[in-house]
Design an enzyme around this catalytic site. Sequence first.
Site, PDB file in Angstrom:
ATOM      1  N   LEU A 197       0.103   1.293   1.438  1.00 12.13           N
ATOM      2  CA  LEU A 197       1.280   0.869   0.688  1.00 12.13           C
ATOM      3  C   LEU A 197       1.036   0.895  -0.818  1.00 12.13           C
ATOM      4  O   LEU A 197       1.939   1.230  -1.584  1.00 12.13           O
ATOM      5  CB  LEU A 197       1.745  -0.508   1.153  1.00 12.13           C
ATOM      6  CG  LEU A 197       2.533  -0.581   2.466  1.00 12.13           C
ATOM      7  CD1 LEU A 197       4.008  -0.646   2.239  1.00 12.13           C
ATOM      8  CD2 LEU A 197       2.183   0.432   3.492  1.00 12.13           C
ATOM      9  N   VAL A 221      -6.354  -1.160   5.699  1.00  9.11           N
ATOM     10  CA  VAL A 221      -5.763   0.181   5.650  1.00  9.11           C
ATOM     11  C   VAL A 221      -4.302   0.112   5.202  1.00  9.11           C
ATOM     12  O   VAL A 221      -3.844   0.942   4.412  1.00  9.11           O
ATOM     13  CB  VAL A 221      -5.906   0.905   7.007  1.00  9.11           C
ATOM     14  CG1 VAL A 221      -5.234   2.274   6.976  1.00  9.11           C
ATOM     15  CG2 VAL A 221      -7.380   1.065   7.366  1.00  9.11           C
ATOM     16  N   CYS A 222      -3.572  -0.882   5.678  1.00 10.72           N
ATOM     17  CA  CYS A 222      -2.168  -1.029   5.295  1.00 10.72           C
ATOM     18  C   CYS A 222      -2.037  -1.249   3.788  1.00 10.72           C
ATOM     19  O   CYS A 222      -1.145  -0.682   3.147  1.00 10.72           O
ATOM     20  CB  CYS A 222      -1.510  -2.175   6.046  1.00 10.72           C
ATOM     21  SG  CYS A 222      -1.422  -1.892   7.832  1.00 10.72           S
ATOM     22  N   THR A 223      -2.921  -2.050   3.223  1.00  8.55           N
ATOM     23  CA  THR A 223      -2.890  -2.290   1.784  1.00  8.55           C
ATOM     24  C   THR A 223      -3.147  -0.998   1.023  1.00  8.55           C
ATOM     25  O   THR A 223      -2.421  -0.673   0.073  1.00  8.55           O
ATOM     26  CB  THR A 223      -3.916  -3.375   1.402  1.00  8.55           C
ATOM     27  OG1 THR A 223      -3.567  -4.594   2.068  1.00  8.55           O
ATOM     28  CG2 THR A 223      -3.952  -3.601  -0.098  1.00  8.55           C
TER      29      THR A 223
END
Length: 161
Positions: A58, A53-55
């Site tokens: 960002l 999810v972070c990838t």
Amino acid sequence: MASAPHIGTLVPDFTLPGGVLTGDRFERRDYALSLQRGRPLVLAFYPGDDTSVCTKQLCSYSSGLEQFQDQDAEVWGISPQDVDSHERFARKYDLRMPLLADTDRRVARAFGVAAPGIGLRRAVFLIGSDGTLRWKHVALLGATFQSLDTLARQLADTATA
């Protein structure tokens, strides 16, 4: 968990190490909130480099940087990983925004997003050019994130407020 800044209040100053991918170089330096005064800032707290999810989050923000720049805003990603991890993450996904290392979670605690077990909650804070908090979203579960369009709209709304 510490209390997060409230809408309309001055956001506490902080300085964190970080870096930004510019061309082929990852430029490392310290980032101080106080030096950002005069233009809006989006602080995107995220749990970890190179996670699913972070990838997505960002990469979305990085690929849409012009929407933030059109509003004279900058975006800083903040997570507990160190600057070396941020450099690998930025290079792997061609992320073009500063990534800051809050390794002791001091800043996450000041913003009320430190969470036992998971490190920190996914959260976004929009700080006005005067240093006051204009809008925020703190996720209870970090499985989703605020979209680029939502942030651009909130920036536009807070600029006219």
